[in-house]
Motif scaffolding. Structure first.
Motif, short mmCIF file in Angstrom:
data_model
loop_
_atom_site.label_atom_id
_atom_site.label_comp_id
_atom_site.label_asym_id
_atom_site.label_seq_id
_atom_site.Cartn_x
_atom_site.Cartn_y
_atom_site.Cartn_z
N UNK A 244 11.33 -21.62 9.15
CA UNK A 244 10.01 -22.03 9.65
C UNK A 244 10.11 -23.42 10.26
N UNK A 245 9.40 -23.63 11.36
CA UNK A 245 9.32 -24.95 11.99
C UNK A 245 7.90 -25.20 12.46
N UNK A 246 7.55 -26.47 12.63
CA UNK A 246 6.21 -26.86 13.05
C UNK A 246 6.18 -27.21 14.53
N UNK A 247 5.21 -26.69 15.24
CA UNK A 247 4.86 -27.18 16.57
C UNK A 247 3.50 -27.85 16.42
N UNK A 248 3.52 -29.17 16.34
CA UNK A 248 2.33 -29.94 16.04
C UNK A 248 2.26 -30.28 14.56
N UNK A 249 1.96 -31.55 14.27
CA UNK A 249 1.91 -31.99 12.86
C UNK A 249 0.68 -32.83 12.56
#
Length: 367
Positions: free
Chosen positions: A18-23
Protein backbone atom coordinates in the motif's frame (compact mmCIF):
# COMPACT_ATOMS: atom_id res chain seq x y z
CA UNK A 1 -7.88 6.75 -23.21
CA UNK A 2 -6.43 3.28 -22.81
CA UNK A 3 -8.38 0.93 -20.58
CA UNK A 4 -6.25 -1.16 -18.26
CA UNK A 5 -7.29 -4.46 -16.75
CA UNK A 6 -7.30 -4.48 -12.97
CA UNK A 7 -5.45 -7.29 -11.28
CA UNK A 8 -7.43 -10.30 -10.08
CA UNK A 9 -7.93 -10.72 -6.32
CA UNK A 10 -4.55 -10.74 -4.61
CA UNK A 11 -5.12 -13.83 -2.50
CA UNK A 12 -4.42 -14.31 1.17
CA UNK A 13 -0.80 -15.45 0.93
CA UNK A 14 0.73 -12.46 -0.85
CA UNK A 15 2.02 -9.44 1.05
CA UNK A 16 -0.34 -6.52 0.51
CA UNK A 17 1.54 -3.41 -0.64
CA UNK A 18 0.00 0.00 0.00
CA UNK A 19 1.16 3.55 -0.76
CA UNK A 20 -0.33 7.02 -0.26
CA UNK A 21 -1.08 9.54 -2.97
CA UNK A 22 -1.70 12.61 -0.85
CA UNK A 23 -1.09 12.87 2.90
CA UNK A 24 -2.73 16.16 3.93
CA UNK A 25 -6.08 14.77 5.07
CA UNK A 26 -6.28 14.31 8.87
CA UNK A 27 -7.42 10.70 8.43
CA UNK A 28 -4.19 9.69 6.65
CA UNK A 29 -2.09 8.82 9.71
CA UNK A 30 -4.94 6.76 11.18
CA UNK A 31 -5.28 4.66 8.04
CA UNK A 32 -1.51 4.20 7.70
CA UNK A 33 -1.24 2.99 11.29
CA UNK A 34 -4.17 0.62 10.72
CA UNK A 35 -2.32 -0.85 7.73
CA UNK A 36 0.86 -1.16 9.78
CA UNK A 37 -1.09 -3.24 12.31
CA UNK A 38 -2.48 -5.54 9.61
CA UNK A 39 -0.68 -8.89 9.23
CA UNK A 40 0.98 -9.62 5.90
CA UNK A 41 0.85 -6.02 4.71
CA UNK A 42 3.33 -3.19 4.34
CA UNK A 43 3.44 0.49 3.49
CA UNK A 44 5.49 1.27 0.38
CA UNK A 45 5.81 5.02 0.60
CA UNK A 46 3.88 8.21 0.07
CA UNK A 47 3.76 11.02 -2.49
CA UNK A 48 2.53 14.59 -2.17
CA UNK A 49 3.61 18.04 -3.36
CA UNK A 50 3.04 19.39 0.15
CA UNK A 51 6.02 20.39 2.33
CA UNK A 52 4.36 18.24 5.01
CA UNK A 53 5.35 15.06 3.14
CA UNK A 54 8.78 14.69 4.74
CA UNK A 55 7.58 15.28 8.33
CA UNK A 56 4.72 12.85 7.69
CA UNK A 57 7.05 10.15 6.37
CA UNK A 58 9.52 10.71 9.22
CA UNK A 59 6.76 10.29 11.81
CA UNK A 60 5.19 7.21 10.20
CA UNK A 61 8.38 5.50 9.04
CA UNK A 62 7.62 5.85 5.32
CA UNK A 63 9.71 6.63 2.25
CA UNK A 64 8.87 9.73 0.20
CA UNK A 65 8.32 8.79 -3.42
CA UNK A 66 6.99 10.37 -6.60
CA UNK A 67 3.49 9.71 -7.83
CA UNK A 68 4.81 7.95 -10.92
CA UNK A 69 7.11 5.70 -8.89
CA UNK A 70 4.11 4.53 -6.89
CA UNK A 71 1.89 4.01 -9.94
CA UNK A 72 4.64 2.05 -11.73
CA UNK A 73 5.52 -0.17 -8.76
CA UNK A 74 4.09 -3.70 -9.24
CA UNK A 75 4.41 -4.36 -5.50
CA UNK A 76 1.92 -1.55 -4.75
CA UNK A 77 -1.50 -3.18 -4.90
CA UNK A 78 -3.48 -0.47 -3.11
CA UNK A 79 -3.32 3.32 -3.18
CA UNK A 80 -4.70 5.52 -0.40
CA UNK A 81 -5.89 8.77 -1.99
CA UNK A 82 -5.76 11.33 0.84
CA UNK A 83 -5.13 14.55 -1.06
CA UNK A 84 -6.98 17.83 -1.08
CA UNK A 85 -10.44 17.49 -2.62
CA UNK A 86 -9.50 19.03 -5.99
CA UNK A 87 -7.05 16.18 -6.70
CA UNK A 88 -9.04 13.21 -5.37
CA UNK A 89 -10.78 12.29 -8.62
CA UNK A 90 -7.69 12.65 -10.83
CA UNK A 91 -5.50 10.60 -8.48
CA UNK A 92 -8.13 7.89 -8.06
CA UNK A 93 -8.60 7.57 -11.80
CA UNK A 94 -4.85 7.45 -12.45
CA UNK A 95 -4.45 4.72 -9.84
CA UNK A 96 -7.31 2.69 -11.31
CA UNK A 97 -5.79 2.94 -14.77
CA UNK A 98 -2.48 1.74 -13.31
CA UNK A 99 -4.22 -1.37 -12.02
CA UNK A 100 -4.35 -0.37 -8.35
CA UNK A 101 -7.20 -0.78 -5.91
CA UNK A 102 -8.07 2.54 -4.25
CA UNK A 103 -9.30 3.67 -0.87
CA UNK A 104 -10.27 7.27 -1.56
CA UNK A 105 -10.96 9.56 1.37
CA UNK A 106 -14.46 11.01 1.49
CA UNK A 107 -16.10 12.93 -0.07
CA UNK A 108 -14.19 11.67 -3.15
CA UNK A 109 -13.84 15.02 -4.87
CA UNK A 110 -15.26 18.52 -4.87
CA UNK A 111 -18.73 17.76 -6.20
CA UNK A 112 -20.91 15.22 -7.97
CA UNK A 113 -19.06 15.76 -11.26
CA UNK A 114 -15.84 14.49 -9.66
CA UNK A 115 -17.62 11.54 -8.05
CA UNK A 116 -19.25 10.67 -11.38
CA UNK A 117 -15.83 10.62 -13.07
CA UNK A 118 -14.66 8.09 -10.48
CA UNK A 119 -17.77 5.93 -10.99
CA UNK A 120 -17.18 5.95 -14.75
CA UNK A 121 -13.51 4.99 -14.23
CA UNK A 122 -14.49 2.06 -12.01
CA UNK A 123 -16.91 0.87 -14.70
CA UNK A 124 -14.31 1.34 -17.45
CA UNK A 125 -11.43 -0.41 -15.66
CA UNK A 126 -13.32 -2.96 -13.59
CA UNK A 127 -11.30 -1.71 -10.63
CA UNK A 128 -11.90 -1.46 -6.90
CA UNK A 129 -12.68 1.83 -5.19
CA UNK A 130 -13.85 2.11 -1.62
CA UNK A 131 -14.71 5.57 -0.28
CA UNK A 132 -13.56 6.41 3.22
CA UNK A 133 -16.84 6.90 5.04
CA UNK A 134 -15.27 5.26 8.08
CA UNK A 135 -18.02 6.16 10.56
CA UNK A 136 -20.22 3.58 8.83
CA UNK A 137 -18.24 0.90 10.69
CA UNK A 138 -19.90 1.56 14.04
CA UNK A 139 -21.79 -1.49 15.42
CA UNK A 140 -24.79 0.75 16.12
CA UNK A 141 -25.06 1.50 12.39
CA UNK A 142 -25.17 -2.22 11.59
CA UNK A 143 -27.79 -2.75 14.30
CA UNK A 144 -30.01 0.03 13.00
CA UNK A 145 -29.84 -1.39 9.48
CA UNK A 146 -30.76 -4.83 10.83
CA UNK A 147 -33.72 -3.46 12.83
CA UNK A 148 -35.02 -1.37 9.93
CA UNK A 149 -34.84 -4.25 7.47
CA UNK A 150 -36.50 -6.68 9.90
CA UNK A 151 -39.69 -4.63 10.24
CA UNK A 152 -39.31 -4.55 14.01
CA UNK A 153 -40.34 -0.87 14.15
CA UNK A 154 -43.40 -1.36 11.94
CA UNK A 155 -43.83 1.28 9.24
CA UNK A 156 -41.17 3.94 9.69
CA UNK A 157 -42.86 7.18 8.67
CA UNK A 158 -40.53 9.78 10.18
CA UNK A 159 -36.79 10.02 10.83
CA UNK A 160 -34.75 12.70 12.59
CA UNK A 161 -30.98 13.01 11.99
CA UNK A 162 -28.44 15.38 13.54
CA UNK A 163 -24.73 15.95 12.99
CA UNK A 164 -22.14 18.60 13.73
CA UNK A 165 -18.60 19.84 13.20
CA UNK A 166 -16.34 20.28 16.24
CA UNK A 167 -13.01 21.83 17.24
CA UNK A 168 -13.77 25.01 15.22
CA UNK A 169 -12.78 23.00 12.15
CA UNK A 170 -15.47 24.80 10.15
CA UNK A 171 -13.14 27.80 9.80
CA UNK A 172 -10.05 25.85 8.68
CA UNK A 173 -8.72 25.73 5.13
CA UNK A 174 -9.83 22.10 4.96
CA UNK A 175 -13.44 23.37 4.94
CA UNK A 176 -12.80 26.16 2.45
CA UNK A 177 -11.31 24.37 -0.56
CA UNK A 178 -12.13 26.11 -3.87
CA UNK A 179 -14.71 24.25 -5.90
CA UNK A 180 -16.15 22.25 -3.01
CA UNK A 181 -19.95 22.12 -2.81
CA UNK A 182 -19.76 23.71 0.62
CA UNK A 183 -17.77 23.85 3.83
CA UNK A 184 -18.62 21.83 6.93
CA UNK A 185 -22.07 21.24 5.43
CA UNK A 186 -20.30 19.20 2.75
CA UNK A 187 -17.01 17.89 4.11
CA UNK A 188 -18.41 16.77 7.49
CA UNK A 189 -22.17 16.40 6.96
CA UNK A 190 -21.44 13.93 4.15
CA UNK A 191 -20.91 11.32 6.91
CA UNK A 192 -24.48 11.92 8.08
CA UNK A 193 -25.93 11.68 4.59
CA UNK A 194 -23.98 8.48 4.01
CA UNK A 195 -25.95 6.96 6.87
CA UNK A 196 -29.27 8.41 5.72
CA UNK A 197 -28.84 6.99 2.21
CA UNK A 198 -27.52 3.69 3.58
CA UNK A 199 -30.61 3.23 5.76
CA UNK A 200 -33.35 4.82 3.65
CA UNK A 201 -32.10 5.29 0.09
CA UNK A 202 -32.22 8.48 -1.97
CA UNK A 203 -35.15 10.86 -1.42
CA UNK A 204 -37.53 11.93 -4.14
CA UNK A 205 -37.00 15.63 -3.38
CA UNK A 206 -35.60 18.01 -0.74
CA UNK A 207 -36.34 21.32 0.94
CA UNK A 208 -33.44 23.00 2.76
CA UNK A 209 -32.16 26.14 4.44
CA UNK A 210 -28.39 26.43 4.85
CA UNK A 211 -27.45 29.54 6.77
CA UNK A 212 -24.50 31.72 7.68
CA UNK A 213 -25.47 34.31 10.25
CA UNK A 214 -23.79 37.70 9.64
CA UNK A 215 -21.17 38.51 12.26
CA UNK A 216 -21.78 35.37 14.31
CA UNK A 217 -18.61 33.36 13.65
CA UNK A 218 -16.34 35.52 11.53
CA UNK A 219 -16.31 36.36 7.81
CA UNK A 220 -14.27 33.48 6.36
CA UNK A 221 -16.20 30.37 7.43
CA UNK A 222 -19.03 29.11 5.28
CA UNK A 223 -22.17 27.61 6.86
CA UNK A 224 -23.21 27.99 10.52
CA UNK A 225 -26.32 25.82 10.64
CA UNK A 226 -28.56 23.89 8.28
CA UNK A 227 -31.94 22.22 8.30
CA UNK A 228 -33.51 20.05 5.61
CA UNK A 229 -36.50 17.88 4.85
CA UNK A 230 -35.87 14.86 2.65
CA UNK A 231 -39.11 13.77 1.01
CA UNK A 232 -39.69 10.06 0.33
CA UNK A 233 -42.83 8.40 -0.98
CA UNK A 234 -43.37 6.68 2.37
CA UNK A 235 -41.59 8.81 4.97
CA UNK A 236 -40.07 12.17 5.86
CA UNK A 237 -36.45 12.46 7.02
CA UNK A 238 -35.66 15.69 8.85
CA UNK A 239 -31.93 16.50 9.01
CA UNK A 240 -30.12 19.27 10.86
CA UNK A 241 -26.44 20.13 10.99
CA UNK A 242 -24.46 22.51 13.21
CA UNK A 243 -20.99 23.76 12.24
CA UNK A 244 -19.89 24.77 15.74
CA UNK A 245 -20.61 21.74 17.90
CA UNK A 246 -19.20 22.24 21.42
CA UNK A 247 -18.77 18.49 21.95
CA UNK A 248 -15.64 16.70 20.69
CA UNK A 249 -16.82 15.08 17.48
CA UNK A 250 -19.45 12.38 17.52
CA UNK A 251 -21.16 12.53 20.91
CA UNK A 252 -24.14 14.53 19.62
CA UNK A 253 -24.59 12.70 16.32
CA UNK A 254 -27.88 10.81 16.30
CA UNK A 255 -30.38 9.21 13.94
CA UNK A 256 -33.80 8.33 15.34
CA UNK A 257 -36.40 6.39 13.36
CA UNK A 258 -40.06 6.52 14.42
CA UNK A 259 -42.26 3.62 13.39
CA UNK A 260 -45.78 2.41 14.07
CA UNK A 261 -44.47 -0.43 16.27
CA UNK A 262 -41.54 1.28 17.94
CA UNK A 263 -38.63 3.67 17.64
CA UNK A 264 -34.84 3.43 17.54
CA UNK A 265 -32.07 5.94 18.21
CA UNK A 266 -28.48 5.23 17.13
CA UNK A 267 -25.20 7.08 17.77
CA UNK A 268 -21.94 6.13 16.04
CA UNK A 269 -19.31 6.97 18.71
CA UNK A 270 -19.33 6.20 21.52
CA UNK A 271 -21.41 3.54 19.80
CA UNK A 272 -24.84 3.10 21.36
CA UNK A 273 -28.49 2.56 20.55
CA UNK A 274 -31.91 2.56 22.20
CA UNK A 275 -34.96 0.71 20.92
CA UNK A 276 -38.54 0.98 22.14
CA UNK A 277 -40.92 -1.84 21.18
CA UNK A 278 -44.65 -1.42 21.72
CA UNK A 279 -45.16 -5.19 21.89
CA UNK A 280 -47.13 -5.62 18.67
CA UNK A 281 -44.34 -7.35 16.70
CA UNK A 282 -43.82 -11.03 17.49
CA UNK A 283 -40.70 -11.77 19.50
CA UNK A 284 -40.32 -8.28 20.97
CA UNK A 285 -41.94 -7.51 24.29
CA UNK A 286 -43.04 -4.00 25.17
CA UNK A 287 -40.26 -1.89 26.64
CA UNK A 288 -36.81 -0.44 26.09
CA UNK A 289 -33.60 -2.14 24.92
CA UNK A 290 -30.36 -0.20 25.40
CA UNK A 291 -26.80 -1.05 24.34
CA UNK A 292 -23.44 0.70 24.55
CA UNK A 293 -20.14 -0.54 23.16
CA UNK A 294 -17.42 -1.27 25.67
CA UNK A 295 -14.21 0.53 24.83
CA UNK A 296 -11.44 2.79 25.98
CA UNK A 297 -12.38 6.48 26.21
CA UNK A 298 -10.18 7.69 23.36
CA UNK A 299 -11.49 10.80 21.61
CA UNK A 300 -11.99 10.61 17.88
CA UNK A 301 -9.82 13.68 17.32
CA UNK A 302 -6.47 13.58 19.10
CA UNK A 303 -3.95 16.41 18.66
CA UNK A 304 -2.30 18.60 16.07
CA UNK A 305 1.11 17.41 14.88
CA UNK A 306 4.04 18.67 12.84
CA UNK A 307 2.52 16.94 9.79
CA UNK A 308 -1.07 17.93 10.65
CA UNK A 309 -0.63 21.51 11.91
CA UNK A 310 -4.12 22.82 11.16
CA UNK A 311 -6.33 19.87 12.12
CA UNK A 312 -6.00 17.33 14.91
CA UNK A 313 -5.10 13.88 13.63
CA UNK A 314 -7.39 10.98 14.50
CA UNK A 315 -6.69 9.33 17.84
CA UNK A 316 -9.29 6.57 18.00
CA UNK A 317 -8.31 3.72 15.64
CA UNK A 318 -11.41 1.51 15.88
CA UNK A 319 -13.22 2.65 12.71
CA UNK A 320 -10.06 2.47 10.59
CA UNK A 321 -9.27 -1.07 11.74
CA UNK A 322 -12.80 -2.26 10.94
CA UNK A 323 -12.81 -0.45 7.60
CA UNK A 324 -9.47 -1.98 6.60
CA UNK A 325 -10.64 -5.47 7.54
CA UNK A 326 -13.47 -5.20 4.97
CA UNK A 327 -11.35 -3.49 2.33
CA UNK A 328 -8.63 -6.13 2.72
CA UNK A 329 -11.19 -8.83 1.88
CA UNK A 330 -12.28 -6.92 -1.21
CA UNK A 331 -8.69 -6.71 -2.47
CA UNK A 332 -7.60 -10.21 -1.48
CA UNK A 333 -10.78 -12.22 -2.03
CA UNK A 334 -12.96 -10.12 -4.35
CA UNK A 335 -15.56 -9.46 -1.62
CA UNK A 336 -18.08 -6.70 -2.44
CA UNK A 337 -16.92 -3.17 -1.67
CA UNK A 338 -18.81 -1.89 1.37
CA UNK A 339 -18.94 1.78 0.33
CA UNK A 340 -18.46 2.05 -3.45
CA UNK A 341 -17.96 5.15 -5.57
CA UNK A 342 -21.67 5.13 -6.47
CA UNK A 343 -22.44 5.95 -2.82
CA UNK A 344 -20.11 8.95 -2.95
CA UNK A 345 -21.92 10.11 -6.09
CA UNK A 346 -25.31 9.80 -4.38
CA UNK A 347 -24.11 11.75 -1.35
CA UNK A 348 -22.68 14.61 -3.40
CA UNK A 349 -25.79 14.70 -5.59
CA UNK A 350 -28.01 14.95 -2.52
CA UNK A 351 -25.93 17.69 -0.88
CA UNK A 352 -25.91 19.69 -4.13
CA UNK A 353 -29.72 19.49 -4.16
CA UNK A 354 -29.81 20.82 -0.58
CA UNK A 355 -27.69 23.83 -1.53
CA UNK A 356 -29.85 24.39 -4.62
CA UNK A 357 -32.99 24.37 -2.49
CA UNK A 358 -31.49 26.78 0.03
CA UNK A 359 -30.50 29.15 -2.78
CA UNK A 360 -34.21 29.19 -3.71
CA UNK A 361 -35.35 30.03 -0.16
CA UNK A 362 -36.14 26.40 0.62
CA UNK A 363 -38.10 25.58 -2.54
CA UNK A 364 -38.56 21.92 -3.35
CA UNK A 365 -35.79 20.46 -5.52
CA UNK A 366 -36.34 17.08 -7.17
CA UNK A 367 -33.51 14.61 -7.58
Amino acid sequence: MTTHTTRPPLGNDATLGVACLGITHPHTSGRVRALQRLPNARMLGAADDSPLLQPFCDALGLTPRSKQEILDDPDVHVVYVHSKSYAMADLTIEALEAGKAVLCEKPAGRNSADARRIVEAVERTGGIVQVGYCWRYSPSVDKMQEVLQSGRLGKVLQVRAHGGCSHDEADTNHMKQPGDIGGAMFVISCHLFDRVIHHFGMPRSVNARITKFPGAMGPTSREDAAGAVLNYDDKIVVVDFFSWDSLPWLEAWDITAYGTAGMMSSRPSPSSYKIFDNGTVDGHREGWTEWSETGFPINWASKKTVYSPELAEIGNPVFFDRELSHFNKSVREGAPVVIPATQALNISTLIEALFASSAQAGSEVFL
